[in-house]
Each structure stands twice: as C-alpha cells, then as structure tokens.
Design a protein around this motif. Structure first.
Motif, PDB file in Angstrom:
ATOM      1  N   ALA A 357       0.849  -1.193   0.000  1.00  0.00           N
ATOM      2  CA  ALA A 357       0.000   0.000   0.000  1.00  0.00           C
ATOM      3  C   ALA A 357       0.881   1.237   0.000  1.00  0.00           C
ATOM      4  O   ALA A 357       1.839   1.326   0.780  1.00  0.00           O
ATOM      5  N   ASN A 358       0.557   2.176  -0.876  1.00  0.00           N
ATOM      6  CA  ASN A 358       1.252   3.467  -0.928  1.00  0.00           C
ATOM      7  C   ASN A 358       0.303   4.564  -0.470  1.00  0.00           C
ATOM      8  O   ASN A 358      -0.847   4.624  -0.949  1.00  0.00           O
ATOM      9  N   VAL A 368      -2.098   2.981   7.824  1.00  0.00           N
ATOM     10  CA  VAL A 368      -0.964   2.089   7.592  1.00  0.00           C
ATOM     11  C   VAL A 368      -0.255   1.760   8.901  1.00  0.00           C
ATOM     12  O   VAL A 368       0.085   0.597   9.169  1.00  0.00           O
ATOM     13  N   PHE A 369      -0.040   2.770   9.767  1.00  0.00           N
ATOM     14  CA  PHE A 369       0.633   2.528  11.043  1.00  0.00           C
ATOM     15  C   PHE A 369      -0.176   1.559  11.905  1.00  0.00           C
ATOM     16  O   PHE A 369       0.377   0.661  12.547  1.00  0.00           O
ATOM     17  N   ARG A 370      -1.490   1.747  11.893  1.00  0.00           N
ATOM     18  CA  ARG A 370      -2.349   0.877  12.710  1.00  0.00           C
ATOM     19  C   ARG A 370      -2.279  -0.573  12.229  1.00  0.00           C
ATOM     20  O   ARG A 370      -2.141  -1.502  13.024  1.00  0.00           O
ATOM     21  N   TRP A 405       3.810   0.524   2.738  1.00  0.00           N
ATOM     22  CA  TRP A 405       3.719  -0.634   3.665  1.00  0.00           C
ATOM     23  C   TRP A 405       3.723  -1.905   2.843  1.00  0.00           C
ATOM     24  O   TRP A 405       2.950  -2.075   1.907  1.00  0.00           O
ATOM     25  N   ARG A 406       4.632  -2.827   3.190  1.00  0.00           N
ATOM     26  CA  ARG A 406       4.707  -4.129   2.534  1.00  0.00           C
ATOM     27  C   ARG A 406       4.509  -5.213   3.592  1.00  0.00           C
ATOM     28  O   ARG A 406       5.160  -5.192   4.630  1.00  0.00           O
ATOM     29  N   VAL A 407       3.637  -6.163   3.310  1.00  0.00           N
ATOM     30  CA  VAL A 407       3.405  -7.224   4.259  1.00  0.00           C
ATOM     31  C   VAL A 407       3.062  -8.520   3.526  1.00  0.00           C
ATOM     32  O   VAL A 407       2.416  -8.483   2.477  1.00  0.00           O
ATOM     33  N   MET A 408       3.530  -9.636   4.053  1.00  0.00           N
ATOM     34  CA  MET A 408       3.248 -10.932   3.484  1.00  0.00           C
ATOM     35  C   MET A 408       2.271 -11.679   4.387  1.00  0.00           C
ATOM     36  O   MET A 408       2.418 -11.673   5.602  1.00  0.00           O
TER      37      MET A 408
END
Length: 410
Positions: A357-358, A368-370, A405-408
């Motif tokens: 997400a950008n 994004v922080f949450r 934010w990058r997450v797998m």
C-alpha cells in the motif's frame, strides 16, 4: 459412468503438415487407421479417404463442448488430427489440461516456427514466438524492441496487415516483415516487405509472420524494457500515475511471479497492473477503478503497452472486489481510508501473498501505522527529487513523499 477397462493410451494426437496424410510416418498412419473416432477441423477430416465410414467429430464453437465429448469417450480409440506440432500453441496443450499425458500418444510434425527458422536461417532459441490465433494483436506491443526477432502464428489472411499497421503505429515501421505461406507444400510462398509499406492482399489463410524489429522513430520512444519503471510518458493519464521511480520500487515489492494474479485497487491509469503483466507473459492482473475517464486510460495504456488481457473492473472498492478470483498480490494505490477496504483485501489475499500500500496523506499513514502494528510488515518512506529548471539554472523539485507498507500473509 467411466469405463476403467481401457488401454492407458486411448487418445492419440497426430500433427499433419502441408503434405497431408502422405507426409506422415508409419506410426502416425497406424494411429489414424486404428481409431474408432476421428476428431479435427473440416480441413483435416477432408484429408481422409472418401469411403471412410468411421465416426468423425468436427470441432464445435466453443471448443469446450468437443473436449468434453472426447473425455466421455475414455477407453475407446480416439485420434485428433492437428496442424504441425500440437504442443506449440496447439490443441495438444488444451487436451493435456483435461486428460493425463499417460493416456495420450502425441506424434508431432514440424511446427510452423521450426519451418520458418529453417527457411530464414534463424535460431529458434533466439526468437520470441507468439500466436495471434484467437488472441489480441496488441500482444505484439509487449515484445517489440530494436533488433528483436519475432515469429508470429497468424489467425488468418488479415493478420499480416494488422501486424504491419500495429508495427507502424508503435514506431517500428522500418521493421522487415516476411510472410511464409503453406510451408512444406508445392504452394509454398514467401513475401518480404517493410511494415510501413505493406500492401499485399492475396495472402493465404495459413501463414506465419517473421519480423525483424527496426524502429522508425528515436529509440528512447520505445518502452522496450520488461523491468518495472517505464518512463512516465509511456502512459496516458490525468495525474493519477504512480511516478516512474516509485512504480519501480512498488512492482519490485509486489514481486511478480509467473502465473500469479494481482489486484490493482484504485488503479488510476493502470500502470502497476500493466508493469506486473509485462514482467512475464503468464502474469495476470485485475485493475479496479471507479473513475470513467481513468477506465479508458487503463484500456488504452494496456493495449499500447502489450497487455490487452488486463482485466478491468469498473467500480469502487471494496464493493467491486466481491466475487473476484483470489489474488497472489494486492496493490492499494488510493482510497486506503475507505471503510473495510483493507479488511476485505487482506481476507481475499492468498496465503503467502503480498500486500503493498502506498499513501501520501497523514490520514492514510494513520491507517498504515495501525495495520502495521497489527499485521507486521515493513514501512518505507520514499522521497524522490528530480532536477528541474530554476530560471537559468537547475534545482531539485521534490515528488510528494510516499509511505509504503509491505506485508506478506502467512
């Protein structure tokens, strides 16, 4: 009811060249002669002896009905007549998706690509091959690059003219085109011309096109790279464009892999989905966008950049995401503060998949922080500056910083 008392090799697929049945070897002839059911196009079945009273099946449209009829004959001797190499963009590829190869015997003839290389002295391993049979000609746009050699299976006699027009529009009007007809038969013919000067009209329906890509405009105008980060000028847009440097970082973070599916949520002009698909011919993407003008930008950009199969969904997320196939990766480029958007995306994402997400707003960063605190992943701040004129001098002009934010999903 499936009959389990059958010979493992009940289905044969025989490739036939321009010489017809006379050009086949003993094994292929034996498979044809001992079959109870013969399947093929009208042209192939017309090659059989006039007094042949065995059951014959002409391909239906859509072809799936004929495939199912073949599957239902499991345990009986069935022979499919095909053109050239059935495993080179041919019916063999389709049938092996439905029937195990342990039940199939395949006897190929030389493919059109092999024959064309033999005529031209080209190395097949150094050539990009593609088929335009039942496919959008705009696929050519993805493989054009100066000096490239292409071999193209034509859909019909109109395909060479369509390809010549496309090459000229894409700035490759100087490309050398060679059209090869009826290779291997007494009627074989080769036509050579330059794409911008194409004028032939008496083309045989069965033809193959060989192209040597030669640009007619400056090289910098051609988005040849398959790597992410095409120049911004490669896209038509209204300002909703992920900038070149950030786009390169973003697509890399999404980590496209052959055969994987991307959701590009809030697609703007479609750049992320397009560059995901350009990374590999088997990559798939769905662009979700609600703005009518941007939907047209997406379609135009996808065609111009060789990804006409980019699926476009008109509507606002998360409602527009319902009933879409589960993705391997999701990019959210806008609307992150929309209620239930992130929840819906995260739930739909396949295990092992990536979400990127950008955001450029404080409110987006709060979301994004949450989520990062809850799900983990990496946060990156991307700040790009480009040199731009300041009076008679150059100064640095900043592009709006992006928080990524990058997450797998495990």
């Amino acid at each position: 009811m499936v009959n389990n008392n059958f010979s493992p090799k009940w289905l044969s697929i025989v490739g036939i060249g321009e010489e017809g049945l006379d050009g086949l070897g003993m094994r292929a002839r034996s498979l044809i002669n001992h079959s109870e059911l013969l399947v093929g196009g009208e042209r192939h079945l017309a090659m059989l002896a006039e007094g042949d009273l065995r059951e014959k099946l002409v391909w239906a449209s859509p072809i799936e009905a004929s495939i199912q009829e073949i599957v239902q004959r499991r345990g009986h001797s069935v022979c499919v007549l095909a053109s050239g190499d059935p495993m080179c963009y041919g019916i063999g590829v389709t049938l092996t998706r439905h029937i195990p190869i342990t039940e199939i015997t395949i006897v190929p003839s030389p493919s059109a690509f092999s024959l064309a290389c033999a005529r031209l002295g080209w190395s097949l391993t150094d050539v990009k091959t593609l088929s335009l049979c039942g496919r959008d000609p705009a696929l050519l746009n993805a493989v054009l690059h100066p000096g490239g050699r292409l071999l193209v299976l034509s859909a019909d006699q109109k395909t060479p003219a369509i390809a010549a027009h496309l090459l000229t529009q894409a700035g490759f009007g100087n490309s050398q085109m060679t059209v090869l007809e009826h290779m291997g038969s007494p009627h074989e013919r080769i036509i050579e011309t330059v794409a911008s000067g194409w004028s032939a009209t008496d083309i045989a329906p069965l033809n193959t096109i060989a192209i040597t890509c030669i640009p007619s405009t400056p090289r910098s105008h051609h988005p040849a790279s398959r790597l992410p980060g095409l120049p911004d000028i490669a896209y038509h847009h209204d300002g909703q464009l992920t900038k070149q440097e950030i786009r390169a970082i973003t697509v890399t973070a999404l980590a496209p892999s052959p055969g994987h599916l991307l959701w590009d949520v809030g697609a703007g002009c479609g750049s992320i989905g397009i560059e995901w698909m350009r990374s590999d011919a088997t990559c798939r993407a769905i662009a979700i966008e609600s703005h009518p003008a941007r939907l047209q930008y997406i379609a135009d950009n996808a065609t111009a950049l060789g990804t006409p199969n980019l699926e476009i969904v008109a509507g606002a997320a998360p409602a527009a995401l319902k009933n879409l196939p589960q993705p391997n990766a999701i990019f959210i480029g806008g609307g992150l503060t929309t209620p239930d958007l992130l929840e819906t995306c995260w739930q739909a994402l396949l295990p092992g998949g990536r979400l990127v997400a950008n955001v450029v707003t404080v409110e987006g960063e709060e979301q994004v922080f949450r989520w990062q605190r809850e799900l983990g992943g990496d946060l990156t701040r991307i700040a790009i500056q480009r040199a731009a004129p300041v009076g008679k001098f150059l100064g640095w002009k900043a592009i709006a910083p992006v928080t990524q934010w990058r997450v797998m999903k495990t």
